[in-house]
Write an enzyme that holds these catalytic residues in place. Structure first.
Site, PDB file in Angstrom:
ATOM      1  CG  ASP A 175      89.385  99.321  93.729  1.00 17.06           C
ATOM      2  OD1 ASP A 175      89.674  99.912  94.774  1.00 17.06           O
ATOM      3  OD2 ASP A 175      88.215  99.156  93.338  1.00 17.06           O
ATOM      4  CB  CYS A 225      89.011 121.867  88.010  1.00 13.88           C
ATOM      5  SG  CYS A 225      89.083 120.068  88.060  1.00 13.88           S
ATOM      6  CB  CYS A 285      84.816 124.053  85.647  1.00 15.48           C
ATOM      7  SG  CYS A 285      83.510 122.900  85.151  1.00 15.48           S
ATOM      8  CB  CYS A 324      76.215 115.821  92.699  1.00 16.96           C
ATOM      9  SG  CYS A 324      75.939 114.441  93.835  1.00 16.96           S
ATOM     10  CB  CYS A 327      76.049 107.549  89.914  1.00 15.36           C
ATOM     11  SG  CYS A 327      75.542 109.203  89.402  1.00 15.36           S
ATOM     12  CB  CYS A 376      83.982 116.256  83.808  1.00 18.06           C
ATOM     13  SG  CYS A 376      85.699 116.847  83.841  1.00 18.06           S
TER      14      CYS A 376
END
Length: 311
Positions: free
Chosen positions: A134, A188, A191, A198, A241, A248
């Site tokens: 990163d 996913c 879903c 959020c 957050c 998930c």
């Protein structure tokens, strides 16, 4: 792919796991054309908010060969940071799990440096490259997907089918040939828990995150005051957050990490709401030494706490 490259990848994987990484994959260092188109659209919509650096070095970000001369392959590693369920702040305030312990950049870079040394001494004396965590214009999630280490979830995070999404990503871009992994099909399904959960509506559609509304952006990268209309939507998050990851299903059975550097700091765990509220700069310097929360700085963290606590 020849047997030499396959054997190289086997040995590199073996050493990476020995060093403490949780998963390893390999990707070709060619241009990420589809991801470049996605990134361009994301930038054009202004979803990067105040993160101007995301619009810089576009070619390098989308093509590892522009970043490292003669790049042929990328070693991608994952490090699990999912904490034990019992960990949490007694104050009731919420801190992103990645910031519970020591700065992950330091932990992963040390191991990547060791892995790079191993590659150059034991795999090929012609091996050359650089490692990143990163810390450069690299599309890390895209390379991890290409390496077969998961898929891009609707919350925009990488999701590994066994580890989940609470993972740090690191990579070594090399000038030697290694076999590229097989991408995993996105799982996913129908879903949409992350989008629905959020509180600020930052997930504007599957796979698309508007940082202007993201609590993580607002409390970390954001250099300005937090807009007042978010006051009732922060849910006690004062640095980062995890909501879209916590809901998930792929994280529900994730195994806790075994890394002592990522254990929740006792100072963070024990501090009361009043102590957080009255946090001064000297105390911040003491408790944040070697911690990711230093990214926000004292003024940034104080701004977040004041906003949440109504001060």
């Amino acid at each position: 792919m020849d047997l030499v490259a396959l054997e190289r990848s086997r040995l590199i994987r073996q050493e990476a796991l020995r060093l403490g990484f949780d998963e390893v994959g390999f990707a070709s260092a060619t241009e990420l054309k589809e991801d470049a188109a996605f990134l361009k659209e994301w930038l054009n919509r202004g979803y990067h908010a105040g993160m101007d650096y995301m619009s810089r070095n576009f070619e390098k970000r989308t093509n590892p060969q522009k970043l490292i001369e003669d790049a042929k392959s990328v070693v991608v590693v994952l490090q699990n940071y999912f904490p034990p369920k019992k960990e949490g702040l007694k104050s009731g305030l919420k801190l992103a799990k990645y910031a519970y312990g020591r700065d992950y950049h330091k932990v992963l870079k040390k191991r990547l440096k060791q892995l790079m040394t191993y590659i150059q001494s034991e795999i090929s004396d012609e091996a050359n490259g650089r490692f990143f965590v990163d810390s450069a214009p690299v599309l890390e999630r895209s390379l991890a997907v290409r390496a077969g280490l998961g898929w891009r979830g609707k919350n925009s995070n990488l999701i590994h089918p066994r580890i989940g999404s609470f993972v740090f990503i690191g990579e070594i871009i090399l000038n030697i040939e290694l076999p590229s992994g097989e991408p995993i099909r996105e799982a996913c399904g129908g879903c949409t828990r992350c989008i629905e959960a959020c509180p600020t509506g930052a997930l504007v559609s599957p796979y698309r995150l508007d940082a202007n509304r993201c609590i993580s952006y607002l409390t970390i990268e954001n250099k300005n005051e937090i807009p007042d209309h978010f006051r009732e939507q922060m849910n006690e998050w004062f640095f980062g957050c995890d909501i879209c990851q916590d809901v998930c299903p792929w994280n529900w059975k994730a195994r806790p990490h075994k890394e002592s550097d990522f254990v929740l700091r006792s100072e963070f765990q024990q501090m009361t709401r009043d102590e957080w509220s009255q946090l001064d700069e000297n105390t911040f310097d003491e408790i944040s030494r070697g911690s990711p929360i230093r990214r926000a700085g004292y003024q940034g963290l104080k701004r977040n706490l004041n906003f949440i606590l109504g001060q």
